[in-house]
Design a protein around this motif. Structure first.
Motif, PDB file in Angstrom:
ATOM      1  N   SER A  64       0.859  -1.231   0.063  1.00 52.47           N
ATOM      2  CA  SER A  64       0.082   0.045   0.103  1.00 52.47           C
ATOM      3  C   SER A  64       1.110   1.271  -0.038  1.00 52.47           C
ATOM      4  N   PRO A  65       0.373   2.433  -0.478  1.00 48.42           N
ATOM      5  CA  PRO A  65      -1.046   2.596  -1.001  1.00 48.42           C
ATOM      6  C   PRO A  65      -1.187   2.178  -2.328  1.00 48.42           C
ATOM      7  N   PRO A  66      -2.461   1.797  -2.987  1.00 47.59           N
ATOM      8  CA  PRO A  66      -2.693   1.271  -4.200  1.00 47.59           C
ATOM      9  C   PRO A  66      -2.012   2.050  -5.418  1.00 47.59           C
ATOM     10  N   HIS A  67      -2.247   3.450  -5.086  1.00 46.71           N
ATOM     11  CA  HIS A  67      -1.441   4.250  -6.352  1.00 46.71           C
ATOM     12  C   HIS A  67       0.001   4.112  -6.434  1.00 46.71           C
ATOM     13  N   LEU A  68       0.683   3.841  -5.359  1.00 44.05           N
ATOM     14  CA  LEU A  68       2.162   3.853  -5.505  1.00 44.05           C
ATOM     15  C   LEU A  68       2.351   2.311  -6.309  1.00 44.05           C
ATOM     16  N   ARG A  69       1.385   1.368  -5.747  1.00 40.56           N
ATOM     17  CA  ARG A  69       1.767  -0.064  -6.365  1.00 40.56           C
ATOM     18  C   ARG A  69       1.467   0.259  -7.820  1.00 40.56           C
ATOM     19  N   GLU A  70       0.281   0.822  -8.172  1.00 38.69           N
ATOM     20  CA  GLU A  70       0.335   0.920  -9.622  1.00 38.69           C
ATOM     21  C   GLU A  70       1.195   1.830 -10.497  1.00 38.69           C
ATOM     22  N   ARG A  71       1.858   2.623  -9.825  1.00 35.81           N
ATOM     23  CA  ARG A  71       2.827   3.530 -10.398  1.00 35.81           C
ATOM     24  C   ARG A  71       4.269   2.713 -10.579  1.00 35.81           C
ATOM     25  N   VAL A  72       4.473   1.762  -9.584  1.00 30.47           N
ATOM     26  CA  VAL A  72       5.690   0.795  -9.906  1.00 30.47           C
ATOM     27  C   VAL A  72       5.294  -0.094 -10.845  1.00 30.47           C
ATOM     28  N   ARG A  73       4.011  -0.519 -10.666  1.00 33.29           N
ATOM     29  CA  ARG A  73       3.772  -1.762 -11.836  1.00 33.29           C
ATOM     30  C   ARG A  73       4.030  -1.086 -13.188  1.00 33.29           C
ATOM     31  N   LYS A  74       3.385   0.225 -13.544  1.00 31.41           N
ATOM     32  CA  LYS A  74       3.636   0.894 -14.849  1.00 31.41           C
ATOM     33  C   LYS A  74       5.097   1.116 -15.391  1.00 31.41           C
ATOM     34  N   VAL A  75       5.961   1.380 -14.385  1.00 29.58           N
ATOM     35  CA  VAL A  75       7.519   1.313 -14.699  1.00 29.58           C
ATOM     36  C   VAL A  75       7.905   0.043 -15.187  1.00 29.58           C
ATOM     37  N   TYR A  76       7.460  -0.988 -14.299  1.00 27.54           N
ATOM     38  CA  TYR A  76       7.907  -2.303 -14.676  1.00 27.54           C
ATOM     39  C   TYR A  76       7.521  -2.734 -16.108  1.00 27.54           C
ATOM     40  N   GLU A  77       6.196  -2.222 -16.378  1.00 28.75           N
ATOM     41  CA  GLU A  77       5.583  -2.738 -17.802  1.00 28.75           C
ATOM     42  C   GLU A  77       6.280  -2.005 -18.725  1.00 28.75           C
ATOM     43  N   GLU A  78       6.448  -0.760 -18.621  1.00 27.65           N
ATOM     44  CA  GLU A  78       7.308   0.239 -19.612  1.00 27.65           C
ATOM     45  C   GLU A  78       8.660  -0.406 -19.887  1.00 27.65           C
ATOM     46  N   ALA A  79       9.230  -0.882 -18.749  1.00 25.68           N
ATOM     47  CA  ALA A  79      10.459  -1.573 -19.015  1.00 25.68           C
ATOM     48  C   ALA A  79      10.752  -2.904 -19.589  1.00 25.68           C
ATOM     49  N   LEU A  80       9.674  -3.448 -19.408  1.00 28.46           N
ATOM     50  CA  LEU A  80       9.700  -4.971 -19.991  1.00 28.46           C
ATOM     51  C   LEU A  80       9.440  -4.606 -21.438  1.00 28.46           C
ATOM     52  N   LYS A  81       8.745  -3.554 -22.103  1.00 27.14           N
ATOM     53  CA  LYS A  81       8.498  -3.452 -23.296  1.00 27.14           C
ATOM     54  C   LYS A  81       9.599  -2.893 -24.027  1.00 27.14           C
ATOM     55  N   ARG A  82      10.406  -2.061 -23.340  1.00 23.81           N
ATOM     56  CA  ARG A  82      11.450  -1.590 -23.793  1.00 23.81           C
ATOM     57  C   ARG A  82      12.743  -2.672 -24.041  1.00 23.81           C
ATOM     58  N   ASN A  83      12.712  -3.807 -23.133  1.00 17.49           N
ATOM     59  CA  ASN A  83      13.816  -4.555 -23.152  1.00 17.49           C
ATOM     60  C   ASN A  83      13.146  -5.915 -23.522  1.00 17.49           C
ATOM     61  N   GLU A  84      11.985  -5.922 -24.353  1.00 12.42           N
ATOM     62  CA  GLU A  84      11.638  -7.122 -25.042  1.00 12.42           C
ATOM     63  C   GLU A  84      12.539  -7.859 -26.002  1.00 12.42           C
TER      64      GLU A  84
END
Length: 303
Positions: free
Chosen positions: A283-303
């Motif tokens: 928690s909080p949920p908004h931080l969890r979502e913020r971190v998730r988006k960073v991971y998601e964008e990083a994964l796309k860049r490094n596919e």
């Protein structure tokens, strides 16, 4: 060189003792402490220096006035130059390290220095002088987050602060206390013909209490953040807490869970990502979502 080192160590030892929890230090206790501390550092016997001479040198070198209170029967720090950085303990530790090397100048034989030291800046001596003598300064400031846009600034400098290998200037621009990265300052000028009254009511300890690093943004709310790591990362976070507010909620072989209370700034998020191997934001949920988006964008860049 040896006598100079010994003398400076004595002064730092005295300052460290007087800056402790006890307000007044009796003469006998102070002299005993000095003798024991210096003997521990390899200086045995009498140095020939008097406590009065040490106190005079402390005033001259560090701007610290030490007095003796007859009623309390002890020495105390009466006042000190607020422009002097409060790093006497760190300075004493550095002298202890050099003393342990017993004059060996090949420091790399024993000590591996960190490559990422605070970047040297030609601005620092000028800024220290401006703060000490209460002169405004002008400079051109580079706004990195705005495509290196340059703005002209005139500010009232109050403090210098080091954070994450960088120096920052705390200064008033108008009525607002702001933070400026010293490495982004260009064409610094001291307005030597002008002076200002320095605000000595700033509670420096409280100023950064609810933030991570240097960025204290009052528009960002202070929140409880709950984080989960594995036991291995937990060992590191126990030895070097993420923030002074860190509370350990769970500590076992399966997980290490903590809670911190602070403003969720970009600096804090970047610090979380530096130990993302086992990080889970509870928690909080908004931080969890913020971190998730960073991971998601990083994964796309490094596919």
């Amino acid at each position: 060189m040896g006598s100079r080192t010994e003398g400076l160590q004595r002064l730092l030892v005295i300052i460290n003792k007087l800056k402790g929890k006890k307000r007044y230090i009796p003469t006998r206790e102070l002299k005993r402490y000095i003798a024991e501390a210096m003997e521990m550092r390899g200086y045995s016997g009498k140095s020939g220096r008097t406590l009065e001479r040490d106190i005079d040198d402390i005033q001259s070198l560090f701007g610290i006035s030490i007095a003796y209170a007859k009623r309390e029967q002890g020495y105390y720090i009466k006042e000190e130059d607020e422009s002097i950085p409060e790093r006497y303990g760190q300075l004493l530790q550095n002298f202890d390290l050099l003393n342990a090397l017993e004059g060996d100048t090949n420091l790399r034989t024993y000590v591996l220095a960190e490559h990422h030291r605070p970047l040297p800046s030609e601005c620092l001596p000028m800024l220290i002088s401006a703060i000490k003598h209460r002169h405004p300064v002008t400079f051109r400031y580079i706004l990195v987050r705005q495509d290196d846009k340059v703005e002209e600034k005139k500010v009232l400098p109050h403090y210098l602060k080091e954070s994450n290998q960088r120096w920052y200037l705390l200064a008033y621009e108008g009525d607002v206390l702001k933070t400026f990265g010293v490495d982004r300052i260009r064409d610094l000028r001291i307005c030597a013909s002008e002076t200002f009254k320095r605000n000595m009511d700033i509670n420096v300890d409280e100023l950064f209490r609810d933030c991570y690093g240097i960025w204290n943004q009052p528009d960002i709310p202070v929140e409880d953040v709950e984080l989960k790591y594995d036991a291995l990362d937990g060992k590191f976070l126990k030895s070097v807490p993420l923030h002074h507010s860190q509370q350990v909620l769970t500590d076992n072989a399966d997980e290490f869970r903590i809670k911190v209370h602070l403003r969720i700034t970009n600096d804090f998020v970047m610090e979380l990502l530096s130990r993302s191997r086992s990080l889970e934001v509870i928690s909080p949920p908004h931080l969890r979502e913020r971190v998730r988006k960073v991971y998601e964008e990083a994964l796309k860049r490094n596919e």
